[in-house]
Each structure stands twice: as C-alpha cells, then as structure tokens.
Design an enzyme around this catalytic site. Sequence first.
Site: not given
Length: 294
Positions: A38, A66, A80, A173
């Site tokens: 992203d 992550y 987000d 997300r």
Amino acid sequence: MDGFINFLKPPGMTSHDAVGYVRRQLGEKKVGHAGTLDPGAAGVLPVAVGRATRLIEYLDGVEKAYRAEMVFGFATDSGDDSGTVVERADDFVMPDRERLSEAFAAFTGTITQVPPAHSAIKINGRRACDLLREGHRVEIPSRQVNIYSLQLLQTGRSHIVFDVACSKGTYIRSLCTDIGAYLGIPATMSFLVRRAVGGFVLEEAVTPEELAEKKEAVLLPMEGCLGHLRRYDLPQERLKAFSNGLLTHDRHFLAKHGHEGNVTLRVYCGGEFVGIGHFDAAKAAVLPDKVIVR
C-alpha cells in the site's frame, strides 16, 4: 544487469513508483516488483531487474511478515486512517491482554476475509480503487487466507501494536477491521511496515538513497529468492537439452525424495543457476519451465 533488490519502500511511494525509481537509477527498462505494498505503508518490496523479472511468480506463495498498529474507536471505508470515518465509538473500554489474546487466537489459522474496496484488486480488469474514484459501486468477494501467527507487542490507551505472519493475499487493514468487530469496537489500521517477504527481510533492505548511491552493487543473485524451492543439480551433459526445452529422465528422484506429482525445482548445472523446472512423477523426468542461462 540481472537480480533482485531488497527495496525499502518509504511511506507515500506506490509500488509502481518504486519500479519507476529503480528503472531511472539503474537505466534498466525490464523491472518489476513482487507483492504490492500500500502507498501509505513502508517496508520490504522485492524488485526484480532484468532476467530476474521472469522469476517473480515464484515469490507468489512465500510467507509475508508485518508489524502493524491498530487504533480503536473508529472505523473507515478504507480500513486505514487515510479513509473516511464510517463508524465511531467515543466511549469504549479498551480490551485487556487476555481479551486481545482471545481475539488473536480466533484469527490465527485459515480465515475468511473481504479485502478492502480501496485496494489494487482488479475487477473485470480494473483496479477496485480506480472504480471507486469514478463513482462505481464495488463489491469484492471474500477469500480464504492463512494467518500463521499473531503476536501482541504493545498496548496503549486506545491502540495496540502487533506482528503478523501470513500468506499471500492477506490484507492487514481488513484484519484490523475484523478483529475490532470481533471485540465489538470499531478499529482501524494506523501504521504498517512489511518486515519480510520470504527471504527478503527489513534489516537488509536498501533505501532509495542507498540505491542511488550504490546502483547495481545492491543487486542480489537471481536465485537468492528461491530458497523455498528444492534444488536440483542437472548433469552437465543434459544442459543443452534442458536449454532446448527437453526433459531429463531421473528415476531416482522420486525414490530419493518421496514426492508425488509435480515438484517445482531451482535447477543448477556445474554450480551455476540455469533456470526453473519441475519433476513430473508420471514421466519420472525433470522438465524445464524457464531457462535463465543458455
């Protein structure tokens, strides 16, 4: 100029922008990336240069890792904090560690999630985020993904920080939104950094500034990304045949490794990486898929 760059994408740069940046710095047209990140996120973005672009597909199934921050109290249409707030809870009780651990356990393993509409997922050849900007209604089907581990690192007054290891296609997300829903509190991802894509790790990633300074010196060997594939050493006398697309019989492979069906292989000859092949159990032979060195 062939190889991979373990590129450290900064926030604000799209994955497409990263490819363009590498092209300009190295003067190489044939550049591609593995695994879109992203624009607002930072972290590892494997970038293939030259003939290495032919190997990108073999990174498709590797594990990704992550680190994320999730804020409780509001949810957005994008998942987000860059999106429009669609739900808010000003008065909520922050979950304790026991409750958070329960939620993490519920989302570990094979789960079903709906990717955010504000994403690069393609619908009839068009990116979902582009369709949204044009005012079209977007419905993205649910998908199954694997969450290998979730580790809570920090809790605050209204946020948590956690690590996640997952399969391809996982949207962190959406994971944050879904965990919030499980806890009964709207939640949003507020920070994301990708720490690893297979063997590409954050600690070894190259910043845009380092790439500009060192140029092609940052390139990693093409086969460096393929450690998850079984190695096969081709007899020297079969190199020409492999290069010409011909199979090589090896009746000992199946008995030695105990595999059934097709097994993808990274193929070497004389210690040199020559391409990708697969073992076909029905034919008891190694067949070339992609010849890199002729």
